[in-house]
Design a protein around this motif. Structure first.
Motif, PDB file in Angstrom:
ATOM      1  N   SER A  40       0.821  -1.214   0.000  1.00  0.00           N
ATOM      2  CA  SER A  40       0.000   0.000   0.000  1.00  0.00           C
ATOM      3  C   SER A  40       0.859   1.269   0.000  1.00  0.00           C
ATOM      4  O   SER A  40       0.448   2.298  -0.524  1.00  0.00           O
ATOM      5  N   LEU A  43       1.547   4.358  -3.366  1.00  0.00           N
ATOM      6  CA  LEU A  43       1.661   5.818  -3.370  1.00  0.00           C
ATOM      7  C   LEU A  43       2.840   6.265  -4.246  1.00  0.00           C
ATOM      8  O   LEU A  43       2.774   7.277  -4.939  1.00  0.00           O
ATOM      9  N   ASP A  57      -5.972  12.387  -3.850  1.00  0.00           N
ATOM     10  CA  ASP A  57      -5.658  11.556  -2.687  1.00  0.00           C
ATOM     11  C   ASP A  57      -6.844  10.718  -2.243  1.00  0.00           C
ATOM     12  O   ASP A  57      -6.707   9.617  -1.742  1.00  0.00           O
ATOM     13  N   LEU A  58      -8.030  11.282  -2.416  1.00  0.00           N
ATOM     14  CA  LEU A  58      -9.219  10.612  -1.915  1.00  0.00           C
ATOM     15  C   LEU A  58      -9.825   9.666  -2.934  1.00  0.00           C
ATOM     16  O   LEU A  58     -10.814   9.014  -2.675  1.00  0.00           O
ATOM     17  N   GLU A  59      -9.246   9.617  -4.124  1.00  0.00           N
ATOM     18  CA  GLU A  59      -9.877   8.853  -5.201  1.00  0.00           C
ATOM     19  C   GLU A  59      -9.070   7.620  -5.583  1.00  0.00           C
ATOM     20  O   GLU A  59      -9.260   7.048  -6.643  1.00  0.00           O
ATOM     21  N   ILE A  60      -8.162   7.202  -4.720  1.00  0.00           N
ATOM     22  CA  ILE A  60      -7.307   6.077  -5.071  1.00  0.00           C
ATOM     23  C   ILE A  60      -8.085   4.765  -5.005  1.00  0.00           C
ATOM     24  O   ILE A  60      -8.523   4.357  -3.946  1.00  0.00           O
ATOM     25  N   PRO A  73      -7.461   0.915  -5.713  1.00  0.00           N
ATOM     26  CA  PRO A  73      -6.341   0.026  -6.004  1.00  0.00           C
ATOM     27  C   PRO A  73      -6.508  -0.783  -7.286  1.00  0.00           C
ATOM     28  O   PRO A  73      -5.519  -1.119  -7.940  1.00  0.00           O
ATOM     29  N   ARG A  95     -16.100   7.240 -10.144  1.00  0.00           N
ATOM     30  CA  ARG A  95     -15.268   6.689  -9.084  1.00  0.00           C
ATOM     31  C   ARG A  95     -15.598   5.204  -8.909  1.00  0.00           C
ATOM     32  O   ARG A  95     -16.759   4.831  -8.889  1.00  0.00           O
ATOM     33  N   ALA A  96     -14.553   4.395  -8.822  1.00  0.00           N
ATOM     34  CA  ALA A  96     -14.775   2.956  -8.647  1.00  0.00           C
ATOM     35  C   ALA A  96     -15.513   2.696  -7.341  1.00  0.00           C
ATOM     36  O   ALA A  96     -15.162   3.257  -6.317  1.00  0.00           O
ATOM     37  N   ALA A  97     -16.547   1.885  -7.415  1.00  0.00           N
ATOM     38  CA  ALA A  97     -17.330   1.607  -6.198  1.00  0.00           C
ATOM     39  C   ALA A  97     -16.627   0.550  -5.372  1.00  0.00           C
ATOM     40  O   ALA A  97     -15.865  -0.228  -5.868  1.00  0.00           O
TER      41      ALA A  97
END
Lengths: 509, 87
Positions: free
Chosen positions: B38, B42, B58-61, B63, B85-87
């Protein structure tokens, strides 16, 4: 002066989780129970999801046979756990990152009649599977639930958590309804959990730490602000959650505080309690905590999955300890003692293995005779041998010295070096292996694997990582590998010299 | 534009010193095997931002966008377009 057996003997009355949660739904239906991706989930909405999950569980499983849950953190996973709690159905909640074969073996061993996976949408169906190799009639081999409609049974099994086995399969830790109720009551009193209070939940859903920051919070009517595991290492994201959702209680491993310190530019003035747990904290990181949380009481909290929280030390922010943080005093009803190599109780200063007995502990590992050799009877109760070597100082205070076995914490997760070595040693192209723990400022420790491959083999780190992913939990996969054809260093007695391996690795870095 | 080779070379340089670029296939799961942990994620994101000029909030990562070389390539290609945004 030192005492051997410390015992506050404060009787703990306990309220049932089920009654308390139901009362919260009735009393504050519109209050937020969870925050997920910045959106609140109210008690009413959460309860609707619990009923949805419960209906599907009842349709799939006869009676209250144990079930396995494959859950990563989400409101629906939490609803699924709540449904099991409300129906008084035992459930195994293993790490979702364990390899498939390990998960199947654990579900079988726990006697799970089936395995549920939470849906990705609130109205979706829970997917249901029978563990591979299971027969429907084997529920008597595992933990047993009880028939619905009876009064609360403090001895009935609820949560079944897993702990890293020192070798082989992880061990199953069943927790009774009474143990969970006593713990969640203690947590509520100690950290002032109440309606309207926001609590950060940093750890994954299968961690025992959730008993405090999710389950005790929901019992007392508070709101659990959920950290998405996939984003848990982004300091900016953590800062955002603390500020935006006005978090008042934080409990997390040192890595959390390290990440926050690296990203932080603000004070979290609203935090009333900040709890460090799960591992030793680096002095440099500790020094930054009072500044980040200027209005918080600060604590070092010690516990194991088997016993739950056991010792608590309140840190004086104006006088930070320079060495290791003291472990503190036993919680109400907890007894702690130090034992020598031969199991005799040690009085006075010195180093011994910490034994604890708590009102929150498991009765023993599931399916192991007498709960396993880690559980021993001493005057005053049944103790769990923690495996932690602890020093008692002249003034009676306790600090952590190390482990009796080859276990280290990687990102707050207890990890067995021996187990990782055994798994790598099973690879047909590996003739020698040594795994060493390298201190890391953020993760606590990282694992490095030094391997010797058989001549002519095409083994590389990609293939080895794939092999590890099939046999180990993700935190147990070494961060770095070195694959060579020359022999590993050995001691004069012919054993692989781990210290030399570690030194050579550090020098190469 | 296909960035698979560039991304592969970066990952091998940064995370896989013992292997040749040709051994890392575009569908290898970099997260499951711990090639990228993890924190490594970054580092990868910072490089993608720098190299391709994409901006990752930063809030939309998510994986899954970085699980394989192919996924990263797709992510870079789609950057700049409005994405869900990926759910």
């Amino acid at each position: 002066m030192t005492t051997t057996v410390q015992d506050a003997r404060t009787p703990l009355s306990s309220r049932s989780f089920v009654e308390s949660f139901s009362a919260n739904v009735r009393r504050f239906p519109d209050a937020p129970a969870l925050i997920w991706r910045d959106e609140p989930v109210s008690y009413r909405e959460l309860n609707d999801r619990v009923r949805h999950a419960s209906a599907q569980l009842s349709a799939a499983v006869i009676g209250t046979a144990p079930v396995g849950l494959r859950c990563s953190k989400s409101p629906d996973s939490i609803a699924l756990v709540l449904a099991c709690l409300m129906d008084q159905r035992p459930f195994l909640l293993p790490s979702a990152t364990l390899p498939e074969q390990t998960l199947q073996e654990l579900f079988l061993r726990a006697g799970c009649a089936g395995v549920l996976t939470a849906p990705s949408s609130p109205t979706g169906r829970y997917s249901w599977a029978v563990p591979q190799g299971a027969v429907r009639t084997q529920r008597d081999r595992g933990a047993t639930g009880r028939v619905r409609g009876f009064s609360p049974d403090p001895g009935a099994v609820t949560f079944m958590l897993t702990t890293s086995g020192s070798t082989g399969l992880p061990k199953i830790v069943p927790l009774s309804e009474g143990a969970v109720d006593r713990f969640t009551d203690w947590a509520g009193t100690q950290f002032e959990l109440c309606p309207g209070r926001s609590v950060l939940n940093f750890s994954p859903l299968n961690f025992d730490l959730c008993l405090l920051d999710i389950w005790a919070t929901l019992k007392h009517g508070g709101c659990a602000v959920l950290v998405e595991p996939a984003r848990a290492t982004s300091g900016g994201y953590l800062r955002h959650l603390l500020v935006r959702h006005e978090v008042e209680l934080v409990q997390a491993v040192p890595m959390f505080y390290q990440l926050l310190a690296q990203a932080n530019t603000v004070e979290f003035g609203g935090v009333r309690h900040a709890v460090i747990t799960g591992d030793r904290i680096a002095p440099g990181c500790l020094a930054q905590i009072p500044g980040m949380f200027p209005h918080a009481r600060l604590y070092n909290l010690y516990g194991c999955t088997e016993t739950n929280d056991s010792l608590l030390y309140e840190i004086d922010p104006t006088d930070l300890p320079t060495g290791a943080l003291p472990l503190g005093d036993p919680l109400p009803g907890v007894r702690a003692l130090l034992a020598g190599e031969d199991g005799t109780i040690q009085n006075g200063p010195g180093i011994g293995e910490l034994y604890v007995s708590t009102p929150f502990q498991t009765a023993g590992y599931l399916g192991v005779p007498h709960g396993g050799s880690r559980f021993v009877t001493h005057p005053g109760g049944d103790y769990f041998r923690t495996g932690d070597l602890v020093r008692r100082h002249e003034d009676g205070s306790l600090t952590l010295e190390g482990r009796k076995d080859f276990q280290v914490k990687v990102r707050g997760v207890r990890t067995s070096i021996e187990q990782v070595e055994q798994v790598l040693g099973r690879h047909p192209d590996i003739s020698e292996v040594a795994v060493v723990a390298v201190p890391d400022p953020v993760a606590g420790h990282l694992l490095h694997a030094e391997t010797r491959r058989v001549p002519g083999s095409a083994l590389n780190s990609l293939l080895l990582r794939k092999f590890c992913a099939d046999h180990l939990a993700r935190t147990a996969i070494p961060s770095t590998f070195r694959i060579a054809e020359n022999p590993l260093p050995r001691t004069s007695t012919g054993k692989i010299d781990r210290q030399m391996v570690a030194r050579l690795h550090m020098e190469r870095d | 534009m296909n960035h698979i080779q560039t991304i592969t070379e970066f990952l091998v340089d940064e995370f896989l010193p013992d292997i040749e670029a040709g051994s890392l296939t575009a569908d290898y799961d970099l997260l499951a095997g711990g090639v990228i942990d993890s924190l490594g994620l970054l580092k990868v994101i910072a490089w993608l931002e720098d190299r391709f000029g994409v901006v990752v909030d930063d809030l939309e990562i998510a994986p899954d966008n970085f699980r394989t070389v192919a996924a990263m390539n797709e992510f870079v290609r789609n950057a700049g377009r409005p994405t869900e945004r990926a759910a």
